[in-house]
Motif scaffolding. Structure first.
Motif, PDB file in Angstrom:
ATOM      1  N   ALA A  53       0.794  -1.219   0.000  1.00  0.00           N
ATOM      2  CA  ALA A  53       0.000   0.000   0.000  1.00  0.00           C
ATOM      3  C   ALA A  53       0.831   1.276   0.000  1.00  0.00           C
ATOM      4  CB  ALA A  53      -0.946  -0.001   1.206  1.00  0.00           C
ATOM      5  N   SER A  54       2.125   1.170  -0.275  1.00  0.00           N
ATOM      6  CA  SER A  54       2.957   2.364  -0.391  1.00  0.00           C
ATOM      7  C   SER A  54       4.281   1.971  -1.016  1.00  0.00           C
ATOM      8  CB  SER A  54       3.205   3.014   0.978  1.00  0.00           C
ATOM      9  OG  SER A  54       4.123   2.248   1.740  1.00  0.00           O
ATOM     10  N   THR A  55       5.044   2.983  -1.405  1.00  0.00           N
ATOM     11  CA  THR A  55       6.369   2.743  -1.976  1.00  0.00           C
ATOM     12  C   THR A  55       7.268   2.010  -0.988  1.00  0.00           C
ATOM     13  OG1 THR A  55       6.240   4.691  -3.397  1.00  0.00           O
ATOM     14  CG2 THR A  55       8.436   3.884  -2.870  1.00  0.00           C
ATOM     15  N   LYS A  56       7.284   2.457   0.264  1.00  0.00           N
ATOM     16  CA  LYS A  56       8.153   1.848   1.277  1.00  0.00           C
ATOM     17  C   LYS A  56       7.756   0.403   1.539  1.00  0.00           C
ATOM     18  CE  LYS A  56      11.486   1.912   4.269  1.00  0.00           C
ATOM     19  NZ  LYS A  56      12.892   1.914   3.800  1.00  0.00           N
ATOM     20  N   ILE A  57       6.468   0.124   1.573  1.00  0.00           N
ATOM     21  CA  ILE A  57       6.029  -1.254   1.802  1.00  0.00           C
ATOM     22  C   ILE A  57       6.459  -2.156   0.655  1.00  0.00           C
ATOM     23  CG2 ILE A  57       3.994  -2.752   1.983  1.00  0.00           C
ATOM     24  CD1 ILE A  57       2.666  -0.456   3.562  1.00  0.00           C
ATOM     25  N   ALA A  58       6.381  -1.655  -0.578  1.00  0.00           N
ATOM     26  CA  ALA A  58       6.849  -2.432  -1.730  1.00  0.00           C
ATOM     27  C   ALA A  58       8.320  -2.788  -1.565  1.00  0.00           C
ATOM     28  CB  ALA A  58       6.631  -1.652  -3.018  1.00  0.00           C
ATOM     29  N   GLU A  59       9.110  -1.825  -1.136  1.00  0.00           N
ATOM     30  CA  GLU A  59      10.542  -2.077  -0.936  1.00  0.00           C
ATOM     31  C   GLU A  59      10.770  -3.123   0.141  1.00  0.00           C
ATOM     32  OE1 GLU A  59      11.979   1.780   0.025  1.00  0.00           O
ATOM     33  OE2 GLU A  59      11.877   2.542  -2.041  1.00  0.00           O
ATOM     34  N   GLU A  60      10.010  -3.064   1.229  1.00  0.00           N
ATOM     35  CA  GLU A  60      10.186  -4.008   2.328  1.00  0.00           C
ATOM     36  C   GLU A  60       9.740  -5.423   1.937  1.00  0.00           C
ATOM     37  OE1 GLU A  60      11.747  -3.476   5.231  1.00  0.00           O
ATOM     38  OE2 GLU A  60      12.203  -1.504   4.381  1.00  0.00           O
ATOM     39  N   VAL A  61       8.633  -5.540   1.229  1.00  0.00           N
ATOM     40  CA  VAL A  61       8.172  -6.857   0.786  1.00  0.00           C
ATOM     41  C   VAL A  61       9.198  -7.501  -0.137  1.00  0.00           C
ATOM     42  CG1 VAL A  61       6.420  -8.084  -0.575  1.00  0.00           C
ATOM     43  CG2 VAL A  61       5.716  -6.347   1.092  1.00  0.00           C
ATOM     44  N   ALA A  62       9.721  -6.710  -1.064  1.00  0.00           N
ATOM     45  CA  ALA A  62      10.694  -7.241  -2.015  1.00  0.00           C
ATOM     46  C   ALA A  62      11.975  -7.692  -1.322  1.00  0.00           C
ATOM     47  CB  ALA A  62      11.005  -6.195  -3.078  1.00  0.00           C
ATOM     48  N   SER A  63      12.427  -6.931  -0.338  1.00  0.00           N
ATOM     49  CA  SER A  63      13.700  -7.253   0.313  1.00  0.00           C
ATOM     50  C   SER A  63      13.560  -8.335   1.380  1.00  0.00           C
ATOM     51  CB  SER A  63      14.303  -5.993   0.944  1.00  0.00           C
ATOM     52  OG  SER A  63      13.485  -5.500   1.993  1.00  0.00           O
ATOM     53  N   GLN A  64      12.417  -8.381   2.063  1.00  0.00           N
ATOM     54  CA  GLN A  64      12.262  -9.333   3.166  1.00  0.00           C
ATOM     55  C   GLN A  64      11.730 -10.697   2.733  1.00  0.00           C
ATOM     56  OE1 GLN A  64      10.735  -8.086   6.968  1.00  0.00           O
ATOM     57  NE2 GLN A  64      10.793  -5.919   6.384  1.00  0.00           N
ATOM     58  N   PHE A  65      10.959 -10.743   1.644  1.00  0.00           N
ATOM     59  CA  PHE A  65      10.332 -12.004   1.232  1.00  0.00           C
ATOM     60  C   PHE A  65      10.806 -12.390  -0.167  1.00  0.00           C
ATOM     61  CE2 PHE A  65       6.856  -9.842   3.823  1.00  0.00           C
ATOM     62  CZ  PHE A  65       7.286 -10.404   5.026  1.00  0.00           C
ATOM     63  N   SER A  66      12.069 -12.697  -0.275  1.00  0.00           N
ATOM     64  CA  SER A  66      12.637 -13.026  -1.590  1.00  0.00           C
ATOM     65  C   SER A  66      12.132 -14.378  -2.105  1.00  0.00           C
ATOM     66  CB  SER A  66      14.164 -13.034  -1.514  1.00  0.00           C
ATOM     67  OG  SER A  66      14.614 -13.943  -0.514  1.00  0.00           O
ATOM     68  N   ASN A  67      11.645 -15.242  -1.185  1.00  0.00           N
ATOM     69  CA  ASN A  67      11.133 -16.557  -1.588  1.00  0.00           C
ATOM     70  C   ASN A  67       9.612 -16.582  -1.566  1.00  0.00           C
ATOM     71  OD1 ASN A  67      13.742 -17.707  -1.857  1.00  0.00           O
ATOM     72  ND2 ASN A  67      13.854 -17.992   0.363  1.00  0.00           N
ATOM     73  N   LEU A  68       9.011 -15.543  -2.091  1.00  0.00           N
ATOM     74  CA  LEU A  68       7.557 -15.435  -2.096  1.00  0.00           C
ATOM     75  C   LEU A  68       6.957 -16.514  -3.001  1.00  0.00           C
ATOM     76  CD1 LEU A  68       5.472 -13.424  -0.871  1.00  0.00           C
ATOM     77  CD2 LEU A  68       5.532 -12.226  -3.056  1.00  0.00           C
ATOM     78  N   PRO A  69       6.068 -17.365  -2.482  1.00  0.00           N
ATOM     79  CA  PRO A  69       5.478 -18.420  -3.311  1.00  0.00           C
ATOM     80  C   PRO A  69       4.688 -17.842  -4.490  1.00  0.00           C
ATOM     81  CG  PRO A  69       5.081 -18.847  -0.981  1.00  0.00           C
ATOM     82  CD  PRO A  69       5.630 -17.452  -1.076  1.00  0.00           C
ATOM     83  N   ASP A  70       4.682 -18.557  -5.594  1.00  0.00           N
ATOM     84  CA  ASP A  70       3.937 -18.108  -6.773  1.00  0.00           C
ATOM     85  C   ASP A  70       2.445 -18.015  -6.492  1.00  0.00           C
ATOM     86  OD1 ASP A  70       6.285 -18.008  -8.196  1.00  0.00           O
ATOM     87  OD2 ASP A  70       6.045 -19.995  -9.085  1.00  0.00           O
ATOM     88  N   SER A  71       1.970 -18.817  -5.535  1.00  0.00           N
ATOM     89  CA  SER A  71       0.536 -18.845  -5.229  1.00  0.00           C
ATOM     90  C   SER A  71       0.090 -17.662  -4.380  1.00  0.00           C
ATOM     91  CB  SER A  71       0.182 -20.144  -4.500  1.00  0.00           C
ATOM     92  OG  SER A  71       0.926 -20.244  -3.281  1.00  0.00           O
ATOM     93  N   THR A  72       1.031 -16.924  -3.807  1.00  0.00           N
ATOM     94  CA  THR A  72       0.690 -15.790  -2.938  1.00  0.00           C
ATOM     95  C   THR A  72       0.361 -14.563  -3.778  1.00  0.00           C
ATOM     96  OG1 THR A  72       2.182 -16.615  -1.221  1.00  0.00           O
ATOM     97  CG2 THR A  72       1.468 -14.329  -1.040  1.00  0.00           C
ATOM     98  N   LEU A  73      -0.818 -14.014  -3.579  1.00  0.00           N
ATOM     99  CA  LEU A  73      -1.236 -12.835  -4.323  1.00  0.00           C
ATOM    100  C   LEU A  73      -0.548 -11.586  -3.781  1.00  0.00           C
ATOM    101  CD1 LEU A  73      -5.103 -13.467  -4.536  1.00  0.00           C
ATOM    102  CD2 LEU A  73      -3.400 -13.828  -6.342  1.00  0.00           C
ATOM    103  N   VAL A  74      -0.082 -10.739  -4.692  1.00  0.00           N
ATOM    104  CA  VAL A  74       0.492  -9.451  -4.315  1.00  0.00           C
ATOM    105  C   VAL A  74      -0.473  -8.379  -4.803  1.00  0.00           C
ATOM    106  CG1 VAL A  74       2.432  -7.874  -4.546  1.00  0.00           C
ATOM    107  CG2 VAL A  74       2.832 -10.349  -4.474  1.00  0.00           C
ATOM    108  N   ALA A  75      -1.105  -7.699  -3.863  1.00  0.00           N
ATOM    109  CA  ALA A  75      -2.128  -6.701  -4.191  1.00  0.00           C
ATOM    110  C   ALA A  75      -1.567  -5.308  -3.970  1.00  0.00           C
ATOM    111  CB  ALA A  75      -3.372  -6.920  -3.330  1.00  0.00           C
ATOM    112  N   CYS A  76      -1.217  -4.638  -5.053  1.00  0.00           N
ATOM    113  CA  CYS A  76      -0.667  -3.279  -4.988  1.00  0.00           C
ATOM    114  C   CYS A  76      -1.811  -2.274  -5.082  1.00  0.00           C
ATOM    115  CB  CYS A  76       0.334  -3.050  -6.118  1.00  0.00           C
ATOM    116  SG  CYS A  76       1.785  -4.112  -6.015  1.00  0.00           S
ATOM    117  N   VAL A  77      -1.974  -1.484  -4.029  1.00  0.00           N
ATOM    118  CA  VAL A  77      -3.081  -0.550  -3.947  1.00  0.00           C
ATOM    119  C   VAL A  77      -2.607   0.849  -4.305  1.00  0.00           C
ATOM    120  CG1 VAL A  77      -4.982   0.277  -2.515  1.00  0.00           C
ATOM    121  CG2 VAL A  77      -3.971  -1.977  -2.075  1.00  0.00           C
ATOM    122  N   GLY A  78      -3.039   1.349  -5.450  1.00  0.00           N
ATOM    123  CA  GLY A  78      -2.672   2.692  -5.863  1.00  0.00           C
ATOM    124  C   GLY A  78      -1.511   2.711  -6.843  1.00  0.00           C
ATOM    125  N   ALA A  79      -1.465   3.773  -7.644  1.00  0.00           N
ATOM    126  CA  ALA A  79      -0.471   3.892  -8.701  1.00  0.00           C
ATOM    127  C   ALA A  79       0.946   3.953  -8.154  1.00  0.00           C
ATOM    128  CB  ALA A  79      -0.757   5.134  -9.541  1.00  0.00           C
TER     129      ALA A  79
END
Length: 257
Positions: free
Chosen positions: A193-219
């Motif tokens: 839900a924000s730029t910073k959260i996107a950065e944290e998800v990408a850096s902390q969960f590098s082994n994100l399962p393909d089945s896990t939905l990533v819902a980006c809220v807002g442009a």
């Protein structure tokens, strides 16, 4: 509507921000059948403009501002932390349901929020008091990563704006338990839900399962996800239902920090 027929029935969703924002989002998602896990990946730290903030809050208490604005519920926490007083002659314009709830819960007045569409642009459009030859003194309080839409809009109308970075947004490491739930697929969806959260998800969960939905809220969140190589499952109907639910209670202005 039965539990089985709700659009998010059975979906276990990670909500990456706490406080009033997280509580409102969690309630909305549960009403649509989701199970929610609030695990903040961002938190808020002291501003790099502390001296400027303290001086601005003194002026706020003295009634030297005609208006103050906020687009984040965290601003209410900042005011409370500083034991700030909003002078009775100063009016308060807010964007975002979470922001208004936080201000009221903290005992601060709310003069104006958008009545039609809950956005900064709608506030500027409806804010008739600022569409005047009179030069108003306005205090805008925001995060270090927030887009200064209100600030720029007010300056463009010729008003005297004091803008202060009221807090900084910092990353928070997820617990071992949360990381295990993510990597095992026990959490089915993650809100970004924000730029910073996107950065944290990408850096902390590098082994994100393909089945896990990533819902980006807002442009802003979608762009940030693309910039850091995080996938965005916005084409999934389930993801869209998740995004629609979040946007029904939280304006994108609430996601700028």
């Amino acid at each position: 509507m039965s539990a089985e027929s709700k659009p998010l029935s059975g979906l276990r969703v990670l909500i990456p921000r706490g406080g009033t924002w997280g509580d409102l989002v969690a309630q909305a998602l549960r009403e649509q059948g989701a199970h929610t896990v609030i695990a903040p990946l961002v938190d808020f730290a002291h501003t790099s403009e502390e001296d400027k903030l303290v001086e601005a809050l003194k002026d706020l208490e003295a009634g030297r501002f005609d208006w103050m604005t906020a687009t984040s519920s965290t601003v209410a926490d900042v005011l409370t932390h500083h034991n700030a007083v909003i002078n009775e002659r100063t009016q308060v314009a807010l964007v975002g349901e979470a922001t208004a709830v936080a201000f009221r819960n903290a005992g601060y007045p709310v003069t104006r929020t958008p009545s039609q569409e809950n956005s900064t642009h709608a506030l500027l459009e409806e804010w008739t008091e600022t569409d005047t030859p009179e030069v108003l003194k306005v205090l805008t309080l925001r995060s270090d990563v927030a887009v200064p839409v209100l600030t720029e809009g007010l300056i463009g109308r010729g008003h005297n704006v004091t803008q202060v970075l009221a807090f900084r947004t910092v990353g928070v490491p997820a617990s071992v338990h949360i990381r295990e739930d993510i990597e095992s697929g026990r959490i089915n969806a993650i809100l970004v839900a924000s730029t910073k959260i996107a950065e944290e998800v990408a850096s902390q969960f590098s082994n994100l399962p393909d089945s896990t939905l990533v819902a980006c809220v807002g442009a802003n969140a979608r762009k940030a996800a693309a910039d850091v190589g995080l996938r965005d499952d916005q084409d999934s109907p389930l993801t869209q239902a998740l995004i629609d639910t979040v946007e029904s209670v939280i304006d994108q202005s609430d996601m700028l920090d």
